[in-house]
Each structure stands twice: as structure tokens, then as C-alpha cells.
Scaffold this motif. Structure first.
Motif, PDB file in Angstrom:
ATOM      1  N   ILE A 110       0.842  -1.200   0.000  1.00 24.41           N
ATOM      2  CA  ILE A 110       0.000   0.000   0.000  1.00 24.41           C
ATOM      3  C   ILE A 110       0.879   1.253   0.000  1.00 24.41           C
ATOM      4  O   ILE A 110       0.629   2.204  -0.749  1.00 24.41           O
ATOM      5  N   ALA A 111       1.909   1.248   0.835  1.00 29.08           N
ATOM      6  CA  ALA A 111       2.824   2.386   0.886  1.00 29.08           C
ATOM      7  C   ALA A 111       3.533   2.571  -0.453  1.00 29.08           C
ATOM      8  O   ALA A 111       3.728   3.708  -0.917  1.00 29.08           O
ATOM      9  N   GLU A 112       3.906   1.466  -1.088  1.00 26.15           N
ATOM     10  CA  GLU A 112       4.551   1.548  -2.398  1.00 26.15           C
ATOM     11  C   GLU A 112       3.600   2.136  -3.436  1.00 26.15           C
ATOM     12  O   GLU A 112       4.003   2.973  -4.259  1.00 26.15           O
ATOM     13  N   ASP A 113       2.345   1.698  -3.392  1.00 28.99           N
ATOM     14  CA  ASP A 113       1.365   2.213  -4.343  1.00 28.99           C
ATOM     15  C   ASP A 113       1.078   3.692  -4.098  1.00 28.99           C
ATOM     16  O   ASP A 113       0.879   4.470  -5.040  1.00 28.99           O
ATOM     17  N   ARG A 114       1.049   4.097  -2.834  1.00 26.21           N
ATOM     18  CA  ARG A 114       0.862   5.524  -2.528  1.00 26.21           C
ATOM     19  C   ARG A 114       1.986   6.338  -3.141  1.00 26.21           C
ATOM     20  O   ARG A 114       1.743   7.385  -3.762  1.00 26.21           O
ATOM     21  N   ASP A 115       3.217   5.860  -3.000  1.00 27.25           N
ATOM     22  CA  ASP A 115       4.349   6.576  -3.576  1.00 27.25           C
ATOM     23  C   ASP A 115       4.273   6.583  -5.103  1.00 27.25           C
ATOM     24  O   ASP A 115       4.657   7.573  -5.753  1.00 27.25           O
ATOM     25  N   ARG A 116       3.767   5.497  -5.659  1.00 23.55           N
ATOM     26  CA  ARG A 116       3.596   5.437  -7.117  1.00 23.55           C
ATOM     27  C   ARG A 116       2.565   6.458  -7.585  1.00 23.55           C
ATOM     28  O   ARG A 116       2.705   7.067  -8.644  1.00 23.55           O
ATOM     29  N   GLU A 119       4.131   9.714  -7.821  1.00 25.50           N
ATOM     30  CA  GLU A 119       4.947   9.833  -9.028  1.00 25.50           C
ATOM     31  C   GLU A 119       4.066  10.120 -10.240  1.00 25.50           C
ATOM     32  O   GLU A 119       4.427  10.919 -11.110  1.00 25.50           O
ATOM     33  N   LEU A 120       2.906   9.462 -10.288  1.00 26.02           N
ATOM     34  CA  LEU A 120       1.981   9.667 -11.401  1.00 26.02           C
ATOM     35  C   LEU A 120       1.367  11.064 -11.352  1.00 26.02           C
ATOM     36  O   LEU A 120       1.145  11.702 -12.385  1.00 26.02           O
ATOM     37  N   PHE A 121       1.112  11.534 -10.124  1.00 25.68           N
ATOM     38  CA  PHE A 121       0.507  12.849  -9.921  1.00 25.68           C
ATOM     39  C   PHE A 121       1.403  13.680  -8.994  1.00 25.68           C
ATOM     40  O   PHE A 121       1.130  13.792  -7.790  1.00 25.68           O
ATOM     41  N   PRO A 122       2.482  14.265  -9.510  1.00 30.91           N
ATOM     42  CA  PRO A 122       3.408  15.030  -8.662  1.00 30.91           C
ATOM     43  C   PRO A 122       2.714  16.149  -7.886  1.00 30.91           C
ATOM     44  O   PRO A 122       3.130  16.486  -6.773  1.00 30.91           O
ATOM     45  N   ARG A 123       1.649  16.718  -8.439  1.00 23.00           N
ATOM     46  CA  ARG A 123       0.937  17.789  -7.753  1.00 23.00           C
ATOM     47  C   ARG A 123       0.357  17.292  -6.430  1.00 23.00           C
ATOM     48  O   ARG A 123       0.326  18.045  -5.441  1.00 23.00           O
ATOM     49  N   LEU A 124      -0.051  16.045  -6.405  1.00 23.13           N
ATOM     50  CA  LEU A 124      -0.611  15.501  -5.166  1.00 23.13           C
ATOM     51  C   LEU A 124       0.467  15.293  -4.113  1.00 23.13           C
ATOM     52  O   LEU A 124       0.198  15.427  -2.914  1.00 23.13           O
ATOM     53  N   LYS A 125       1.667  14.974  -4.535  1.00 27.76           N
ATOM     54  CA  LYS A 125       2.759  14.842  -3.573  1.00 27.76           C
ATOM     55  C   LYS A 125       3.027  16.173  -2.893  1.00 27.76           C
ATOM     56  O   LYS A 125       3.260  16.238  -1.681  1.00 27.76           O
ATOM     57  N   GLU A 126       2.979  17.250  -3.676  1.00 29.79           N
ATOM     58  CA  GLU A 126       3.185  18.583  -3.116  1.00 29.79           C
ATOM     59  C   GLU A 126       2.095  18.946  -2.108  1.00 29.79           C
ATOM     60  O   GLU A 126       2.330  19.719  -1.178  1.00 29.79           O
ATOM     61  N   ARG A 127       0.900  18.371  -2.303  1.00 27.67           N
ATOM     62  CA  ARG A 127      -0.247  18.729  -1.483  1.00 27.67           C
ATOM     63  C   ARG A 127      -0.734  17.560  -0.622  1.00 27.67           C
ATOM     64  O   ARG A 127      -1.889  17.537  -0.201  1.00 27.67           O
ATOM     65  N   ARG A 128       0.135  16.624  -0.340  1.00 35.28           N
ATOM     66  CA  ARG A 128      -0.272  15.388   0.319  1.00 35.28           C
ATOM     67  C   ARG A 128      -0.952  15.626   1.660  1.00 35.28           C
ATOM     68  O   ARG A 128      -1.852  14.859   2.048  1.00 35.28           O
ATOM     69  N   ARG A 129      -0.601  16.673   2.381  1.00 35.17           N
ATOM     70  CA  ARG A 129      -1.201  16.943   3.687  1.00 35.17           C
ATOM     71  C   ARG A 129      -2.268  18.044   3.626  1.00 35.17           C
ATOM     72  O   ARG A 129      -2.839  18.406   4.649  1.00 35.17           O
TER      73      ARG A 129
END
Length: 233
Positions: A110-116, A119-129
Motif C-alpha cells: 500500500i505504501a509503495e502504491d501511494r508513492d507510485r 509519481e503519477l501525480f506530482p501535484r498531489l505529492k506537493e499537497r499530500r497533507r
């Protein structure tokens, strides 16, 4: 993988879908296009187990899904990204993604898929919280799509993913759909934006008044005079 045969469904006395049949096999993008009210979203909701069918059958891997509840259909690999996104607006982006994996117990994966997904949606990584309800429409569509992918679907049902989005964002959405498919996920796409849907679909069905009136390769339907005159103007 997924077979719909002679399916009909109704809302009270109003028949919304009549005698619809199609088959989804591994690996492609299949589009259901048609005007608003043609029965496209009702078809997806029936496949997901959200509304009962009146007659006909829906089969997953050759077995009827009639007795399955929506979460059981999800566990069989049929996952819907709903119309209007329907994210959990008060939760963070990351929490929304983790909810998509509610039926899984493989925590490391699950953690690996979240990180994936990040990667697919870099904007979401910036806004993860960030609280998901404060995102733009396009970003919320990313959240809804990523949440669906967190369930590791074999078939991703996407209901009007371009609705209400700016043209540039719509192009990004369709690029993402192709990337998802290229990575191995089969996509059943419901869209009012018929031209763009047909451009990326390997096979497509045109619905009108609850019935399938045309079918064929997406590229062929995109230049079919009947489709152009009715749906593409």
C-alpha cells in the motif's frame, strides 16, 4: 473479464437502460459515449453494484455479480471513479488515497502504491497533507483517480472525468487515462466529451436513449458521419 448481457434497469417506472450488451477484455480503453441522460452513468453504477438491474446479467470472470455488494465487486477488481469526484473533502490528500486501499492488508505494498501515485501525480505529492476539499477541480480529479488506483483495479470505471474542467486540464486528464492504461489497467470510460474519448479508445459504444446504437473501434467512430452529426456537431 467483464460481461454485460442484455441488461436493463429502471428508476421506478422509468426505464433508463434497455438491453445493453458489451464485453470488456484485458488491456484496452473502452468508451461509452452519448448525450446527457443516455444511460451511461447508470450502466457504470449497475456494474459497480450501486443500483440493481431489472433484467439481463453482469458477469465478472464468467460469474454473475448479482449477489455481490459494491465492496465485494471492488475486491474482484472492478473499481469506479465516480462522476463529480466525490472525494472526502475534510480529509487530506494522502488520507483520501489510503481510503482507496481500504480492502487491502498488504501494508508495505500500500505504501509503495501511494508513492507510485505521487509519481503519477506530482501535484498531489506537493499537497499530500492539504485538505482535499481546498484543491482545484483538476487536482480533485487526480485525487479521485489515484484513490481508485489504490485498490489495484483490473478494470477502472471512469465516470465523466473531464466534467467541469478547463480545456487544458481536460487534456491532462486524458493523457493520464492513457498512461494508466499503458501501465496495465483496463479502462471503461464514460464521457460526454465524445471526440476526445473516441480519440483514445480502442473500442467504443454509442448510447442513445438507454440503448447502444453504434459500436466499433474508437478511431472509426470518431469519423463516422452519424456520430459526428449527432454527438460532435
Amino acid at each position: 473479464m467483464l460481461e454485460v448481457e442484455n441488461m436493463s434497469l429502471a428508476y421506478g417506472n422509468i426505464e433508463a437502460v434497455r438491453g445493453v450488451s458489451f464485453t470488456i477484455v484485458d488491456g484496452g480503453i473502452v468508451a461509452l459515449v452519448g448525450a446527457n441522460g443516455a444511460g451511461k452513468s447508470s450502466t457504470l453504477n449497475a456494474i459497480s453494484g450501486l443500483i440493481p438491474i431489472k433484467s439481463g446479467s453482469i458477469r465478472i470472470d464468467g460469474q454473475s455479480s448479482a449477489a455481490l455488494k459494491p465492496h465485494e465487486i471492488t475486491r474482484r477488481g472492478i473499481v469506479q471513479v465516480p462522476e463529480g469526484r466525490r472525494i472526502f473533502g475534510r480529509l487530506s490528500v494522502e488520507e483520501n488515497l489510503l481510503i482507496g486501499a481500504f480492502s487491502r492488508t498488504d501494508h508495505a505494498a500500500i505504501a509503495e502504491d501511494r508513492d507510485r501515485m505521487f509519481e503519477l501525480f506530482p501535484r498531489l505529492k506537493e499537497r499530500r497533507r492539504q485538505v482535499a476539499g481546498t484543491l482545484s477541480g483538476g487536482e480533485q480529479q487526480m485525487v479521485a483517480t489515484a484513490r481508485g488506483l489504490m485498490a489495484r483495479p483490473r478494470v477502472l470505471l471512469m465516470d465523466e472525468p473531464s466534467m467541469g474542467l478547463a480545456p487544458l486540464v481536460v487534456e491532462q486528464v486524458f493523457d493520464t487515462i492513457q498512461a494508466i492504461n499503458a501501465a496495465g489497467t483496463t479502462v471503461l470510460l464514460v464521457e460526454q466529451n465524445a471526440l476526445m474519448a473516441l480519440e483514445i479508445a480502442h473500442h467504443a459504444y454509442v448510447m442513445e436513449h438507454g440503448e447502444i446504437v453504434l459500436e466499433g473501434p474508437g478511431a472509426e467512430l470518431a469519423v463516422d458521419e452519424r456520430v459526428i452529426s449527432i454527438y460532435l456537431g
